[in-house]
Design an enzyme around this catalytic site. Structure first.
Site, PDB file in Angstrom:
ATOM      1  N   SER A   1      14.970  49.764   7.645  1.00 28.26           N
ATOM      2  CA  SER A   1      14.857  50.119   6.772  1.00 28.26           C
ATOM      3  C   SER A   1      14.632  49.103   5.169  1.00 28.26           C
ATOM      4  CB  SER A   1      16.234  50.197   6.776  1.00 28.26           C
ATOM      5  OG  SER A   1      17.297  49.432   7.323  1.00 28.26           O
ATOM      6  N   THR A   2      14.743  47.844   5.610  1.00 27.41           N
ATOM      7  CA  THR A   2      14.281  46.572   4.314  1.00 27.41           C
ATOM      8  C   THR A   2      13.251  47.023   3.628  1.00 27.41           C
ATOM      9  OG1 THR A   2      16.118  45.479   5.689  1.00 27.41           O
ATOM     10  CG2 THR A   2      14.946  44.531   3.752  1.00 27.41           C
TER      11      THR A   2
ATOM     12  N   TYR B   1      17.047  49.478  17.818  1.00 25.04           N
ATOM     13  CA  TYR B   1      17.624  49.006  16.871  1.00 25.04           C
ATOM     14  C   TYR B   1      18.674  50.611  16.930  1.00 25.04           C
ATOM     15  CZ  TYR B   1      17.882  48.990  11.550  1.00 25.04           C
ATOM     16  OH  TYR B   1      18.347  48.613  10.348  1.00 25.04           O
TER      17      TYR B   1
ATOM     18  N   LYS C   1      18.651  45.315  19.364  1.00 24.89           N
ATOM     19  CA  LYS C   1      19.154  44.932  17.549  1.00 24.89           C
ATOM     20  C   LYS C   1      20.279  45.719  17.162  1.00 24.89           C
ATOM     21  CE  LYS C   1      18.258  44.597  12.981  1.00 24.89           C
ATOM     22  NZ  LYS C   1      17.297  45.795  11.179  1.00 24.89           N
TER      23      LYS C   1
ATOM     24  N   THR D   1      23.076  45.866  14.965  1.00 22.49           N
ATOM     25  CA  THR D   1      23.904  46.788  13.630  1.00 22.49           C
ATOM     26  C   THR D   1      25.292  46.995  13.393  1.00 22.49           C
ATOM     27  OG1 THR D   1      21.435  46.603  12.409  1.00 22.49           O
ATOM     28  CG2 THR D   1      23.068  46.903  11.594  1.00 22.49           C
TER      29      THR D   1
ATOM     30  N   GLY E   1      22.940  42.365  13.935  1.00 19.68           N
ATOM     31  CA  GLY E   1      22.096  42.738  12.238  1.00 19.68           C
ATOM     32  C   GLY E   1      22.351  43.084  11.577  1.00 19.68           C
TER      33      GLY E   1
ATOM     34  N   ASP F   1      24.408  40.354   8.390  1.00 12.62           N
ATOM     35  CA  ASP F   1      24.370  39.349   8.147  1.00 12.62           C
ATOM     36  C   ASP F   1      25.669  38.559   7.252  1.00 12.62           C
ATOM     37  OD1 ASP F   1      21.943  40.538   7.344  1.00 12.62           O
ATOM     38  OD2 ASP F   1      21.558  39.934   5.253  1.00 12.62           O
ATOM     39  N   GLU F   2      26.469  39.876   7.358  1.00 11.45           N
ATOM     40  CA  GLU F   2      28.102  39.463   6.877  1.00 11.45           C
ATOM     41  C   GLU F   2      28.676  38.656   7.841  1.00 11.45           C
ATOM     42  OE1 GLU F   2      28.065  43.716   6.658  1.00 11.45           O
ATOM     43  OE2 GLU F   2      26.740  42.156   6.484  1.00 11.45           O
TER      44      GLU F   2
ATOM     45  N   ILE G   1      18.506  39.577  12.577  1.00  9.85           N
ATOM     46  CA  ILE G   1      17.570  40.169  12.104  1.00  9.85           C
ATOM     47  C   ILE G   1      18.268  40.234  10.650  1.00  9.85           C
ATOM     48  CG2 ILE G   1      16.316  41.791  12.085  1.00  9.85           C
ATOM     49  CD1 ILE G   1      15.628  41.679  14.908  1.00  9.85           C
TER      50      ILE G   1
ATOM     51  N   SER H   1      18.271  41.602   6.162  1.00  3.44           N
ATOM     52  CA  SER H   1      17.853  41.850   4.698  1.00  3.44           C
ATOM     53  C   SER H   1      17.900  40.020   3.750  1.00  3.44           C
ATOM     54  CB  SER H   1      17.967  43.072   4.310  1.00  3.44           C
ATOM     55  OG  SER H   1      19.513  43.423   3.790  1.00  3.44           O
TER      56      SER H   1
END
Length: 288
Positions: free
Chosen positions: A44-45, A133, A161, A163, A185, A187-188, A202, A204
């Site tokens: 998606s990124t 995913y 993955k 997320t 998935g 990042d934060e 993984i 963005s």
């Protein structure tokens, strides 16, 4: 296949065409400057759901040509059109991508048997390893531990993955499937996911924050949680600022300040204002 993987951006010109040189520069930045372990291509990124099949193929070709065998490459080939997914899976396998990945089918409210058939159809047609995913917030697909287990029972499905903010499910997955790859998935949330012994992440924002992501991941593996938390706080300050300014547009503008021609976003994403460009430059100066 373990470590930090950038969810790769793609550079487009103002008309929405692939900017090949810019894409190559994004790849080089991630490999040479961020020192990531791999690239997750056409997720998606990379604005994957806004482009044609032929554009997806060209992106896969450019990235493989530029990266070669320097890092691991995962190709996101998932699509509502299962014929396209199979076609892309065969295409990237011929290009020698290390694995394929596919987002769970979305929009229509597919039941689990339909989702399972989707993955089995792809892996039966494509001679490559598959990474599921799972991103429930965008797909509306929430799978249980037992359902993940049904998918992961297949030898060619090597990981997930993940997320999602469900850390109970993440821990249960890690415990139940120690030999499968589990990537975070969000990042934060890299630190709490790393504490649960994930195999990698993984993300963005790794396009501009890959070095910190690696530090968080490795410090957590070493049990240095206090040190990792400080870096996660800095990372989350950056992520909050990026989200407030426009996620993909801001990351692209930050890359431009480092001489990377990251280009523009495709419509219907809007172009970034001059004020927000200035804010992106500030963020790049502070955090990159």
């Amino acid at each position: 296949m373990k470590g930090i993987f950038t969810a790769l951006m793609c550079s487009f010109d103002e008309q929405g065409n692939i900017n090949e040189q810019g894409l190559r520069e994004i790849v080089r930045h991630n490999i040479d400057q961020s020192k990531v372990d791999g690239l997750y291509v056409n997720g998606s990124t990379g604005e994957n759901f806004l482009i044609t099949t032929e554009m997806k193929k060209r992106i896969f070709e450019i990235v493989k040509d530029e990266a070669g065998d320097q890092v691991k490459l995962i190709a996101q080939i998932g699509s509502l059109n299962i014929d396209e997914a199979v076609e892309l899976g065969k295409f990237v396998t011929e290009l020698k991508y290390d694995a394929i990945s596919a987002v769970t089918p979305f929009y229509y409210k597919f039941d689990f048997e339909e989702i399972k058939d989707y993955y089995e159809t792809i892996i039966n047609e494509v001679n490559n390893d598959m990474i599921i995913y799972s991103i429930p917030a965008l797909t509306g697909v929430n799978m249980s531990l037992d359902q993940f287990g049904e998918l992961l029972a297949h030898d060619r499905i090597i990981g997930v993955k993940f997320t999602a903010p469900d850390f109970y499910l993440l821990e249960r997955l890690r415990h139940a499937f120690p030999d499968k790859l589990i990537y975070s998935g969000f990042d934060e949330m890299l630190l709490p996911a790393s504490v649960l012994n994930i195999d990698g992440a993984i993300g963005s924002t790794f396009n501009v924050n890959g070095k910190r992501a690696r530090e968080i991941f490795e410090l957590a593996q070493q049990g240095k949680i206090t040190e990792a938390l400080e870096i996660q706080r800095t990372t989350n300050d950056l992520i909050s600022a990026i989200l407030a300014n426009g996620l993909y547009q801001t990351i692209k503008e930050m890359l431009k300040t480092k001489g990377v021609d990251a280009g523009y976003c495709r419509k219907p994403m809007k172009q970034i204002s001059a004020e927000k460009v200035a804010r992106a430059k500030e963020l790049a100066e502070k955090y990159m």
